[in-house]
Scaffold this motif. Structure first.
Motif, mmCIF file in Angstrom:
data_model
loop_
_atom_site.group_PDB
_atom_site.id
_atom_site.type_symbol
_atom_site.label_atom_id
_atom_site.label_comp_id
_atom_site.label_asym_id
_atom_site.label_seq_id
_atom_site.Cartn_x
_atom_site.Cartn_y
_atom_site.Cartn_z
ATOM 1 N N UNK A 235 0.859 -1.592 0.403
ATOM 2 C CA UNK A 235 -0.145 0.009 0.157
ATOM 3 C C UNK A 235 0.706 1.146 -0.028
ATOM 4 N N UNK A 236 2.226 1.297 0.010
ATOM 5 C CA UNK A 236 2.587 2.502 1.440
ATOM 6 C C UNK A 236 3.323 2.674 0.035
ATOM 7 N N UNK B 52 2.289 1.543 -3.837
ATOM 8 C CA UNK B 52 1.977 1.616 -4.845
ATOM 9 C C UNK B 52 0.744 2.537 -4.972
ATOM 10 N N UNK B 53 0.565 2.919 -3.843
ATOM 11 C CA UNK B 53 -0.622 3.804 -3.244
ATOM 12 C C UNK B 53 -0.659 5.202 -2.294
ATOM 13 N N UNK B 54 0.966 5.099 -1.822
ATOM 14 C CA UNK B 54 1.018 5.950 -0.921
ATOM 15 C C UNK B 54 0.585 5.641 0.184
ATOM 16 N N UNK B 55 0.258 5.231 0.619
ATOM 17 C CA UNK B 55 -0.651 5.424 2.358
ATOM 18 C C UNK B 55 0.473 4.620 3.471
ATOM 19 N N UNK B 56 0.623 5.696 4.059
ATOM 20 C CA UNK B 56 2.252 5.570 4.832
ATOM 21 C C UNK B 56 1.676 4.823 6.376
ATOM 22 N N UNK B 57 2.418 4.126 6.615
ATOM 23 C CA UNK B 57 1.957 2.874 7.181
ATOM 24 C C UNK B 57 1.104 3.400 8.358
ATOM 25 N N UNK B 58 1.210 4.697 8.771
ATOM 26 C CA UNK B 58 0.272 5.186 10.256
ATOM 27 C C UNK B 58 -1.154 5.081 9.309
ATOM 28 N N UNK C 64 -1.845 2.913 7.020
ATOM 29 C CA UNK C 64 -2.733 2.381 7.009
ATOM 30 C C UNK C 64 -3.429 1.678 8.268
ATOM 31 N N UNK C 65 -2.484 2.015 9.579
ATOM 32 C CA UNK C 65 -3.335 1.049 10.706
ATOM 33 C C UNK C 65 -4.064 2.399 11.304
ATOM 34 N N UNK C 66 -3.758 3.795 10.644
ATOM 35 C CA UNK C 66 -5.359 4.654 11.805
ATOM 36 C C UNK C 66 -6.589 4.225 10.987
ATOM 37 N N UNK C 67 -6.769 3.809 9.426
ATOM 38 C CA UNK C 67 -8.180 3.514 9.181
ATOM 39 C C UNK C 67 -8.186 1.724 8.832
ATOM 40 N N UNK C 68 -7.127 1.142 9.252
ATOM 41 C CA UNK C 68 -7.754 0.356 9.170
ATOM 42 C C UNK C 68 -7.922 -0.860 8.124
ATOM 43 N N UNK C 69 -6.644 -0.154 7.214
ATOM 44 C CA UNK C 69 -6.805 -0.648 5.799
ATOM 45 C C UNK C 69 -6.741 -2.456 5.815
ATOM 46 N N UNK C 70 -5.780 -3.108 7.036
ATOM 47 C CA UNK C 70 -5.908 -4.646 7.583
ATOM 48 C C UNK C 70 -6.996 -4.834 6.845
ATOM 49 N N UNK C 71 -8.834 -4.702 7.407
ATOM 50 C CA UNK C 71 -9.802 -4.836 7.422
ATOM 51 C C UNK C 71 -10.856 -4.939 5.959
ATOM 52 N N UNK D 82 -8.797 8.917 0.845
ATOM 53 C CA UNK D 82 -8.065 9.476 -0.033
ATOM 54 C C UNK D 82 -6.827 9.830 0.127
ATOM 55 N N UNK D 83 -5.872 8.776 0.343
ATOM 56 C CA UNK D 83 -4.759 8.922 0.450
ATOM 57 C C UNK D 83 -3.828 8.637 -0.380
ATOM 58 N N UNK D 84 -2.456 9.280 0.613
ATOM 59 C CA UNK D 84 -1.169 9.281 -0.433
ATOM 60 C C UNK D 84 -1.542 9.695 -1.884
ATOM 61 N N UNK D 85 -0.882 8.634 -2.593
ATOM 62 C CA UNK D 85 -0.960 9.432 -4.524
ATOM 63 C C UNK D 85 -2.150 10.099 -4.489
#
Length: 122
Positions: free
Chosen positions: A34-35, A37-43, A45-52, A62-65
């Protein structure tokens, strides 16, 4: 790289303390993807619960790139340059600001000292 992995471990330990072994490794790879390809910082990724979230759910953010493309499409490039550099922003929009200011890197010691005398708390 080690700084990124440290940030990953800090976030994973605080959000998912019981995660171990292959699951943790899979999450590391997913957050790394995600970081990259999409520019989603690791913070984020966890704050917005991308793992779910699945791919479709992740695209609703609308994060990163995607965020930078949104900025580019909605803002005039010249105005963006004025607002991105703090001293230039203050000079350009000082009439709209409702407080006194000083940009430390743009003034000398005496001007900074005068600001701190006028405003003991800043």
């Amino acid at each position: 790289m080690s700084k990124w992995i440290d940030r990953f471990h800090r976030m994973a330990d605080s959000r998912l303390p019981g995660l171990r072994g292959p699951q943790r490794f899979a999450l590391l790879l997913d957050s790394w993807f995600e970081d990259a390809v999409s520019g989603v910082p690791v913070e984020d990724y966890f704050v917005f619960e991308f793992y779910l979230r699945n791919r479709r759910g992740r695209r609703t953010f609308a994060t990163g790139n995607r965020l930078w493309r949104l900025y580019d499409s909605l803002n005039d490039r010249d105005c963006w340059k004025k607002a991105d550099f703090k001293p230039k922003m203050w000079d350009t929009y000082h009439s709209l600001m409702k407080r006194d200011h000083v940009c430390v890197g743009a003034v000398g010691y005496e001007e900074f000292r005068a600001f701190t005398v006028r405003h003991p708390r800043f």
